[in-house]
Scaffold this motif. Structure first.
Motif, PDB file in Angstrom:
ATOM      1  N   UNK A  75       0.827  -1.204   0.000  1.00 17.22           N
ATOM      2  CA  UNK A  75       0.000   0.000   0.000  1.00 17.22           C
ATOM      3  C   UNK A  75       0.863   1.257   0.000  1.00 17.22           C
ATOM      4  N   UNK A  76       1.928   1.250   0.801  1.00 14.53           N
ATOM      5  CA  UNK A  76       2.842   2.399   0.817  1.00 14.53           C
ATOM      6  C   UNK A  76       3.377   2.687  -0.589  1.00 14.53           C
ATOM      7  N   UNK A  77       3.799   1.621  -1.271  1.00 14.02           N
ATOM      8  CA  UNK A  77       4.373   1.802  -2.607  1.00 14.02           C
ATOM      9  C   UNK A  77       3.314   2.218  -3.621  1.00 14.02           C
ATOM     10  N   UNK A  78       2.117   1.648  -3.510  1.00  9.60           N
ATOM     11  CA  UNK A  78       1.032   2.054  -4.406  1.00  9.60           C
ATOM     12  C   UNK A  78       0.751   3.545  -4.288  1.00  9.60           C
ATOM     13  N   UNK A  79       0.798   4.040  -3.066  1.00  6.74           N
ATOM     14  CA  UNK A  79       0.449   5.438  -2.833  1.00  6.74           C
ATOM     15  C   UNK A  79       1.477   6.425  -3.389  1.00  6.74           C
ATOM     16  N   UNK A  80       2.619   5.934  -3.839  1.00  4.53           N
ATOM     17  CA  UNK A  80       3.586   6.829  -4.468  1.00  4.53           C
ATOM     18  C   UNK A  80       3.209   7.141  -5.915  1.00  4.53           C
ATOM     19  N   UNK A  81       2.265   6.350  -6.500  1.00  7.47           N
ATOM     20  CA  UNK A  81       1.919   6.613  -7.898  1.00  7.47           C
ATOM     21  C   UNK A  81       0.437   6.376  -8.221  1.00  7.47           C
ATOM     22  N   UNK A  82      -0.352   5.870  -7.275  1.00  9.13           N
ATOM     23  CA  UNK A  82      -1.737   5.522  -7.564  1.00  9.13           C
ATOM     24  C   UNK A  82      -2.690   6.100  -6.524  1.00  9.13           C
ATOM     25  N   UNK A  83      -3.853   6.561  -7.003  1.00  8.92           N
ATOM     26  CA  UNK A  83      -4.887   6.998  -6.070  1.00  8.92           C
ATOM     27  C   UNK A  83      -6.078   6.042  -6.102  1.00  8.92           C
TER      28      UNK A  83
ATOM     29  N   UNK B 154     -13.421  20.892  -9.265  1.00 11.24           N
ATOM     30  CA  UNK B 154     -13.489  20.165 -10.543  1.00 11.24           C
ATOM     31  C   UNK B 154     -12.173  19.506 -10.924  1.00 11.24           C
ATOM     32  N   UNK B 155     -11.054  20.170 -10.635  1.00 14.29           N
ATOM     33  CA  UNK B 155      -9.747  19.623 -10.988  1.00 14.29           C
ATOM     34  C   UNK B 155      -9.182  18.671  -9.955  1.00 14.29           C
ATOM     35  N   UNK B 156      -9.856  18.585  -8.781  1.00 10.60           N
ATOM     36  CA  UNK B 156      -9.420  17.728  -7.687  1.00 10.60           C
ATOM     37  C   UNK B 156      -7.954  17.991  -7.333  1.00 10.60           C
ATOM     38  N   UNK B 157      -7.629  19.275  -7.186  1.00  6.13           N
ATOM     39  CA  UNK B 157      -6.276  19.677  -6.823  1.00  6.13           C
ATOM     40  C   UNK B 157      -6.308  20.530  -5.564  1.00  6.13           C
ATOM     41  N   UNK B 158      -5.313  20.334  -4.715  1.00  3.37           N
ATOM     42  CA  UNK B 158      -5.198  21.079  -3.459  1.00  3.37           C
ATOM     43  C   UNK B 158      -3.825  21.725  -3.401  1.00  3.37           C
ATOM     44  N   UNK B 159      -3.790  22.984  -2.968  1.00  3.18           N
ATOM     45  CA  UNK B 159      -2.520  23.692  -2.794  1.00  3.18           C
ATOM     46  C   UNK B 159      -2.515  24.428  -1.463  1.00  3.18           C
ATOM     47  N   UNK B 160      -1.335  24.499  -0.852  1.00  2.00           N
ATOM     48  CA  UNK B 160      -1.138  25.308   0.345  1.00  2.00           C
ATOM     49  C   UNK B 160      -0.014  26.285   0.035  1.00  2.00           C
ATOM     50  N   UNK B 161      -0.334  27.570   0.115  1.00  6.05           N
ATOM     51  CA  UNK B 161       0.627  28.631  -0.227  1.00  6.05           C
ATOM     52  C   UNK B 161       1.209  28.407  -1.616  1.00  6.05           C
ATOM     53  N   UNK B 162       0.377  27.934  -2.530  1.00  7.51           N
ATOM     54  CA  UNK B 162       0.790  27.725  -3.912  1.00  7.51           C
ATOM     55  C   UNK B 162       1.449  26.401  -4.192  1.00  7.51           C
ATOM     56  N   UNK B 163       1.847  25.659  -3.161  1.00 11.86           N
ATOM     57  CA  UNK B 163       2.517  24.374  -3.354  1.00 11.86           C
ATOM     58  C   UNK B 163       1.489  23.250  -3.438  1.00 11.86           C
ATOM     59  N   UNK B 164       1.593  22.368  -4.417  1.00 11.51           N
ATOM     60  CA  UNK B 164       0.623  21.280  -4.544  1.00 11.51           C
ATOM     61  C   UNK B 164       0.719  20.287  -3.382  1.00 11.51           C
TER      62      UNK B 164
ATOM     63  N   UNK C 146      -0.501  16.407  -2.383  1.00 13.54           N
ATOM     64  CA  UNK C 146      -1.073  15.172  -2.927  1.00 13.54           C
ATOM     65  C   UNK C 146      -1.936  14.494  -1.873  1.00 13.54           C
ATOM     66  N   UNK C 147      -3.234  14.412  -2.161  1.00 15.23           N
ATOM     67  CA  UNK C 147      -4.169  13.692  -1.310  1.00 15.23           C
ATOM     68  C   UNK C 147      -4.675  12.476  -2.054  1.00 15.23           C
ATOM     69  N   UNK C 148      -4.957  11.398  -1.317  1.00 11.93           N
ATOM     70  CA  UNK C 148      -5.623  10.258  -1.933  1.00 11.93           C
ATOM     71  C   UNK C 148      -7.051  10.654  -2.267  1.00 11.93           C
ATOM     72  N   UNK C 149      -7.743   9.808  -3.028  1.00  8.60           N
ATOM     73  CA  UNK C 149      -9.134  10.095  -3.382  1.00  8.60           C
ATOM     74  C   UNK C 149      -9.977  10.345  -2.137  1.00  8.60           C
ATOM     75  N   UNK C 150      -9.823   9.462  -1.164  1.00 11.29           N
ATOM     76  CA  UNK C 150     -10.648   9.574   0.035  1.00 11.29           C
ATOM     77  C   UNK C 150     -10.294  10.817   0.840  1.00 11.29           C
ATOM     78  N   UNK C 151      -9.010  11.116   0.965  1.00 11.17           N
ATOM     79  CA  UNK C 151      -8.598  12.318   1.694  1.00 11.17           C
ATOM     80  C   UNK C 151      -9.156  13.564   1.025  1.00 11.17           C
ATOM     81  N   UNK C 152      -9.081  13.616  -0.311  1.00 11.35           N
ATOM     82  CA  UNK C 152      -9.647  14.765  -1.024  1.00 11.35           C
ATOM     83  C   UNK C 152     -11.147  14.858  -0.771  1.00 11.35           C
ATOM     84  N   UNK C 153     -11.834  13.723  -0.821  1.00 15.33           N
ATOM     85  CA  UNK C 153     -13.283  13.737  -0.649  1.00 15.33           C
ATOM     86  C   UNK C 153     -13.685  14.219   0.741  1.00 15.33           C
ATOM     87  N   UNK C 154     -12.926  13.818   1.771  1.00 13.76           N
ATOM     88  CA  UNK C 154     -13.208  14.294   3.124  1.00 13.76           C
ATOM     89  C   UNK C 154     -13.063  15.820   3.180  1.00 13.76           C
TER      90      UNK C 154
END
Length: 234
Positions: free
Chosen positions: A65-73, A146-156, A158-166
Motif C-alpha cells: 500500500x505504501x508503494x502504491x500510494x507513491x503513484x496511484x490513487x 473540478x480539478x481535484x487539486x489542493x494547494x497550500x501557499x501555492x505548493x501542490x 497530494x491527497x488520496x481520493x478519500x482524503x480529497x473527498x473528506x
C-alpha cells in the motif's frame, strides 16, 4: 471502458471468490498473490480499486500500500485476519481507504465498492446542487473541486481520493459541523458498515499533509463531542 480492479491475495480460494464478485459487477479483474508483482502490475494496469490482503508473504500489504500510494490513487480496501484496532490503524495510516476483517461477506465487500464507485466524484448527492464549481479558498489553502487539486501557499498537496473527498465535503459548507456518521455517509456511502473512527484516521492524514494539527486547526477544526468543520485558515 470498464472499471479495473486488482485483487492481491495469496489464498487462492479467497482471491477467486472476490474476483468473481467483482467481475459480476463489471470490473476487469487482475489477480496476484505476490506483493512485489502487485506493485509492478499496478503501474501498467492502473486499477480503480485494489483489494489488498494485509498478511501477504514477503512484501506484505502495508508495504504494498505504501508503494502504491507513491503513484496511484486507487481505492484501496485492505483484508485482514487480525481484528484488533492497532492493525486496522496501521492499514489505514499508510493510505488504505477502507478495511474488511476476515472472515468477511464478499457480498458486503462488493456493496461497499459499488457504493464508492457510484458516488458523485465531486461530493455527495444530497448537497451537490448547492456546491460551487469554483476554487474554494481558506487562508493559504485552495481546493480546486473540478480539478481535484489542493494547494497550500501555492505548493501542490497530494491527497488520496478519500482524503480529497473528506476535505471537499468539509469545505462544501464551511460553517457546518459534520459528525462522523454524516462524513461516513458523504464519503463512504450509507451502505458502509464499520468503525466510524475511520474518519478520525483520514482527518489526521489530511491535517498532516496540509501542515495543520488538531491544536491549531487552521484548516480542519475538531468540535469536541460533535465532529469536524473547516477552519478559517488562521
Amino acid at each position: 471502458m470498464s472499471a479495473r480492479a486488482m485483487v492481491v491475495e495469496d489464498e487462492a480460494a479467497i482471491a477467486a471468490l472476490v474476483a468473481s464478485y467483482l467481475e459480476r459487477d463489471g470490473f476487469e479483474v487482475t489477480v496476484t498473490g505476490d506483493g512485489g508483482e502487485a506493485v509492478a502490475r499496478a503501474r501498467s494496469v492502473d486499477p480503480d480499486v485494489v483489494v489488498l490482503d494485509l498478511g501477504l508473504p514477503g512484501l506484505d500489504g502495508v508495504e504494498v500500500c505504501r508503494r502504491l500510494r507513491t503513484f496511484s490513487d486507487a481505492y484501496v480496501v485492505m483484508l485482514t485476519a487480525r481484528a484488533d484496532e492497532v492493525d486496522t490503524l496501521v492499514g489505514l495510516s499508510i493510505g488504505a481507504d477502507d478495511y474488511v476483517t476476515k472472515p468477511f461477506s464478499p457480498r458486503e465487500l462488493s456493496a461497499r465498492i459499488q457504493a464508492r464507485m457510484r458516488r458523485p466524484r465531486n461530493g455527495f448527492a444530497g448537497a451537490a446542487a448547492g456546491r460551487s464549481g469554483t476554487v474554494r479558498v481558506v487562508g493559504d489553502l485552495s481546493i480546486d473541486v473540478p480539478g481535484r487539486e489542493v494547494r497550500v501557499a501555492g505548493a501542490p498537496v497530494h491527497l488520496t481520493r478519500t482524503e480529497f473527498d473528506v476535505l471537499e465535503v468539509l469545505s462544501s459548507a464551511p460553517g457546518t459541523v459534520f459528525s462522523r456518521s454524516r462524513l461516513i455517509d458523504a464519503v463512504w456511502g450509507p451502505e458502509w458498515v464499520g468503525d466510524d473512527h475511520l474518519v478520525d484516521v483520514h482527518i489526521g492524514h489530511v491535517r498532516r499533509k496540509l501542515g495543520d494539527d488538531a491544536a491549531h486547526g487552521r484548516y480542519v477544526r475538531t468540535v469536541r463531542g460533535v465532529g469536524y468543520r473547516m477552519g478559517t485558515g488562521r
